[in-house]
Design a protein around this motif. Structure first.
Motif, mmCIF file in Angstrom:
data_model
loop_
_atom_site.group_PDB
_atom_site.id
_atom_site.type_symbol
_atom_site.label_atom_id
_atom_site.label_comp_id
_atom_site.label_asym_id
_atom_site.label_seq_id
_atom_site.Cartn_x
_atom_site.Cartn_y
_atom_site.Cartn_z
ATOM 1 N N SER A 1 5.838 2.466 -10.737
ATOM 2 C CA SER A 1 6.641 3.663 -11.008
ATOM 3 C C SER A 1 5.996 4.864 -10.334
ATOM 4 O O SER A 1 4.798 4.873 -10.032
ATOM 5 N N SER A 2 6.800 5.889 -10.116
ATOM 6 C CA SER A 2 6.266 7.143 -9.560
ATOM 7 C C SER A 2 5.289 7.774 -10.536
ATOM 8 O O SER A 2 4.280 8.368 -10.128
ATOM 9 N N PHE A 3 5.598 7.675 -11.829
ATOM 10 C CA PHE A 3 4.681 8.216 -12.837
ATOM 11 C C PHE A 3 3.313 7.560 -12.730
ATOM 12 O O PHE A 3 2.273 8.228 -12.782
ATOM 13 N N HIS B 1 9.350 -0.662 -7.931
ATOM 14 C CA HIS B 1 9.513 -0.919 -9.353
ATOM 15 C C HIS B 1 9.307 -2.391 -9.700
ATOM 16 O O HIS B 1 9.605 -3.286 -8.898
ATOM 17 N N GLU C 1 11.908 9.025 -15.554
ATOM 18 C CA GLU C 1 12.129 8.410 -14.246
ATOM 19 C C GLU C 1 13.206 7.323 -14.307
ATOM 20 O O GLU C 1 13.871 7.047 -13.305
ATOM 21 N N ILE C 2 13.384 6.743 -15.485
ATOM 22 C CA ILE C 2 14.269 5.595 -15.653
ATOM 23 C C ILE C 2 15.512 5.930 -16.461
ATOM 24 O O ILE C 2 16.616 5.474 -16.142
ATOM 25 N N HIS D 1 15.044 4.144 -5.716
ATOM 26 C CA HIS D 1 14.018 3.851 -6.713
ATOM 27 C C HIS D 1 12.767 3.308 -6.053
ATOM 28 O O HIS D 1 11.856 2.882 -6.743
ATOM 29 N N GLU E 1 1.634 8.890 -9.333
ATOM 30 C CA GLU E 1 1.207 10.289 -9.330
ATOM 31 C C GLU E 1 0.136 10.560 -10.375
ATOM 32 O O GLU E 1 -0.785 11.344 -10.148
ATOM 33 N N VAL F 1 6.770 7.606 -18.162
ATOM 34 C CA VAL F 1 7.672 7.081 -17.131
ATOM 35 C C VAL F 1 9.136 7.244 -17.501
ATOM 36 O O VAL F 1 10.024 7.146 -16.646
ATOM 37 N N TYR F 2 9.430 7.507 -18.762
ATOM 38 C CA TYR F 2 10.807 7.417 -19.241
ATOM 39 C C TYR F 2 11.801 8.324 -18.505
ATOM 40 O O TYR F 2 12.916 7.885 -18.198
#
Length: 378
Positions: A126-128, A164, A311-312, A376, A131, A308-309
């Motif tokens: 994930s991006s979270f 992902h 993001e999704i 994504h 980063e 992460v939430y």
């Protein structure tokens, strides 16, 4: 066997991914360690794989999760250092929550940084996750007393991408109650549905980072207000289980539909299909397979507006405070049709193996770069 798959902690999402790759990628061989004693796997798995992996001139790509200290392995096995080395992060130890900062073991995060430095491609679920890792490197290294290395983020970031975690969503139509089938291509006559249910996802009840305290406190508030609901709590039973579990089980006994580990994946999916709402109270989450599986089974998701939430999940499924969570669940208890008739606006296909499989196959080609175009994937 041009692709060498190594997994130092072969359980949970780590095993799911490795199994998918073994089934779907041609010409690969895998070596794994059982998903036990995580801390020892992180410390010593490189030495195990040094001896377990036979030498071969056929290897072209090495794929491993970040549990393995890749720097140690390629130092111990210089022949593997010449391969295209792909490092996959399911989580990162720079921001993995601990009760007290003094409890954080510097070595685990340090190992992951070293692994990134020797890897050719670093991939995050994930991006979270990406980063939070990259932006924490500088602060993390400041815990060293002196002679601190500099510009590590600058060295690592160009190698980093987001891909992902891929999920194989099974056909659960046969498990769905009638009111859920009405929202799926296979339809049937509507029948009376049971009382509204909340369903908590907690893969490891002993973990403080899932915040079971908040979840159960919220349910006890609903009980005190004499609201109608049923709850399913799924997860393995460990020796070190927070007291809140036994206390809540006793106080919520009249509201419990399922409690504890389900013996099979099919049984687990059946419970999800019977639930109307799935709740996360996690203090940490880097992806969240279980929440997406619950959405696939027709559950309305409620997640923290953090980690992460965002993001999704769209904003409508996110809560910022415990009061907001309680208010939303109270609303569903009073008007269960709000959850049952709602069509969740989450693009599950974006996280499916069908959509992501080709990207992983490309990643594991010796002569390919990262050519990702999906929104994504970066």
């Amino acid at each position: 066997m041009s692709v060498l798959l190594l997994e130092a902690f072969n359980g949970g999402s780590h095993k799911q991914l490795l199994d998918l790759l073994k089934e779907s990628v041609e010409d690969c061989v895998s070596f794994t360690l059982p998903a036990k004693k995580w801390h020892w796997r992180a410390r010593t798995s490189a030495l195990y794989f040094m001896q377990a992996v036979p030498a071969s001139s056929l290897y072209r790509v090495l794929f491993t999760s970040s549990v393995l200290n890749l720097a140690e392995l390629v130092a111990l096995r210089p022949d593997l250092g010449h391969l295209k080395k792909v490092l996959y992060f399911h989580e990162n130890q720079l921001v993995y929550p601990v009760r007290k900062s003094q409890e954080r073991d510097f070595q685990y995060g340090y190992n992951q940084i070293l692994s990134c430095l020797v890897a050719d491609v670093v991939v995050f679920n994930s991006s979270f996750n990406m980063e939070s890792f990259l932006m924490s490197i500088s602060t993390f290294m400041k815990t060293m007393p002196d002679h601190r290395p500099k510009d590590l983020e600058r060295l690592i970031r160009p190698k980093c991408h987001v891909l992902h975690f891929p999920i194989r969503f099974p056909d659960v139509t046969r498990f769905l109650p009638a009111h859920k089938r009405l929202r799926h291509p296979v339809r049937c006559d509507d029948i009376h549905a049971p009382a509204a249910k909340s369903h908590v996802q907690t893969s490891s009840p002993r973990e403080h980072d899932k915040d079971p305290q908040l979840f159960f406190q919220t349910l006890l508030k609903l009980k005190d207000r004499q609201l109608s609901f049923e709850v399913s709590v799924l997860g393995e039973t460990f020796a070190d289980v927070p007291d809140i579990f036994s206390e809540a089980k006793e106080q919520l006994v009249d509201h419990i539909q399922h409690w504890g580990f389900m013996p099979s994946k099919e049984d687990y999916l059946k419970v999800l299909c019977q639930a109307d709402v799935v709740v996360s109270t996690a203090k940490h989450e880097f992806f969240g397979v279980a929440m997406l599986e619950a959405v696939h089974c027709g559950c309305y998701p409620l997640c923290p507006k953090a980690l992460v939430y965002p993001e999704i999940f769209p904003a409508t499924y996110l809560y910022s405070t415990p009061e907001q969570l309680c208010k939303k669940l109270q609303e569903f208890c009073k008007r269960p049709q709000l959850a049952r008739q709602h069509v969740v606006q989450v693009s599950l296909s974006s996280f499916s193996w069908d959509s992501l499989g080709d990207h992983f196959r490309s990643l594991l080609k010796a002569d390919s770069g990262m050519m990702f175009t999906d929104k994504h994937i970066s």
